[in-house]
Design an enzyme around this catalytic site. Structure first.
Site: not given
Length: 395
Positions: A166, A168-170, A173
């Protein structure tokens, strides 16, 4: 020895990946992180599996070490009062509720800054808190699709492909970590906190880098090139006679050296390939010629030859190869910790290597409400009042 962020308290109302990944990094760097969940646990990743170990999901473990955990029912007046008290004693508030949710809880930035003007307030949403998409839910897969990332991933016959993690989550973050620390540094000068409005969509667009720039300059939509590079050739995968590998030639000197080791020195002076611009225009002709040569020897043979000639090279490894990689062992990139339910757990270590204040794992990924009594006790709540709140499902 003080950790870099020792003395910073982070109140983490996020779940799943982008927010928890950010707060884990802050915790790795020494911040006190208090993860807030609803009674019983409300981080969806606790149920995302298999695999599970002792009932604990591997997904949850990957982003939640170095935190405490308190459970609070934000739909109750007393629950919101607990959060208000914690906000007054915190430096950072992090959440990833949909746009408008924190307003309904009375925990929006304009409200909470009255309680703590020094608070750094970080909101992570799918599309940001402004614009026509602001109320839409945002998941990594959706964002990869909308951002153009899937349109450039894969090859001409595969169709659009998502990345294996994932991403785009990383990215979001990581941006959250950068923004929070920047706001904390600025606070040292101004004495005031501020709000950070982050979206997965914005972070994904920022990751287009050279591909986005190529389009903005040329007006030509990018095509899917699979394991080829849009601007550099040869910079791709090749098959040896026993596996696959990556060659990443970044300049003409490296290309000349590559031609020497594959026994095709004439390619370096061929007008079709003599500079990178020519090689990009004739990428498939060159790739076919090189592939014929690479297919005659093993991956290990080419690795040795490339390393001797300072040509960037990497064998394509599986995830199962990584724990035994001597480089990763030396860099302490696989670590273990004891968990009260799961027993001994393995985790990926931190890439942050600080010389005086190294990252330490001081606490396992916490269970729901594991530190509720301790945290509320520090706020002045008696054991009797805590027990009463448990009975009423407030905590």
């Amino acid at each position: 020895m003080r950790a870099p962020l020792e003395g910073i308290r982070v109140l983490d109302l996020s779940r799943v990946l982008a927010g928890p990944y950010c707060s884990m990094i802050l915790g790795d760097l020494g911040a006190e992180v208090i993860k807030v969940e609803a009674p019983g646990g409300s981080d969806e990743t606790r149920e995302w599996g298999p695999p599970f170990q002792g009932g604990v999901s591997a997904y949850y473990i990957c982003a939640n070490r170095n935190k405490q955990n308190i459970t609070v029912n934000l739909k109750t007046g007393q629950g919101k009062e607990i959060i208000r008290q914690l906000i007054q004693k915190s430096d950072v508030l992090l959440h990833n509720f949909k746009t408008g949710t924190m307003e309904r809880f009375g925990l929006d930035y304009d409200s909470v800054k009255e309680w703590n003007p020094k608070l750094v307030y970080c909101s992570i949403t799918g599309f940001g808190e402004t614009g026509p998409y602001k109320h839409l839910p945002g998941y990594d897969f959706i964002i990869q699709a909308m951002s153009g990332l899937m349109s450039i991933t894969g090859n001409e016959t595969s169709g659009p492909q998502k990345m294996g993690v994932a991403i785009t989550d990383i990215l979001t973050g990581l941006y959250a970590c950068i923004g929070i620390q920047a706001a904390l540094l600025e606070r040292n000068h101004s004495g005031s906190g501020q709000k950070i409005d982050l979206s997965l969509y914005d972070a994904a667009i920022s990751s287009l880098v050279n591909i986005g720039s190529n389009y903005l300059m040329s007006g030509q939509p990018p095509i899917r090139l699979g394991n080829h590079h849009a601007n550099i050739v040869p910079y791709q995968t090749f098959a040896s006679n026993d596996g696959e590998m990556v060659i990443a030639v970044g300049n003409d000197q490296q290309f000349k050296a590559l031609c020497e080791i594959v026994g095709l020195p004439e390619l370096a002076v061929d007008s079709r390939f003599q500079d990178n611009r020519s090689r990009v225009s004739n990428r498939f002709e060159l790739s076919n010629l090189l592939q014929q040569a690479f297919a005659k020897r093993s991956t290990h043979y080419w690795q040795e030859k490339c390393h001797q000639s300072s040509i960037p090279f990497g064998p394509i490894q599986s995830v199962s190869d990584l724990p035994s990689d001597p480089q990763l062992k030396e860099r302490n990139m696989f670590i273990s910790s004891h968990h009260p339910k799961a027993g001994q757990i393995s985790m990926i270590g931190s890439p942050l290597k600080l010389s005086r204040t190294p990252v330490e794992v001081t606490h396992h990924p916490p269970e729901p409400g594991e530190h509720t009594v301790e945290i509320l006790g520090a706020l002045g709540y008696s054991r009797e009042s805590i027990n009463q709140m448990k009975k009423k499902n407030i905590i």
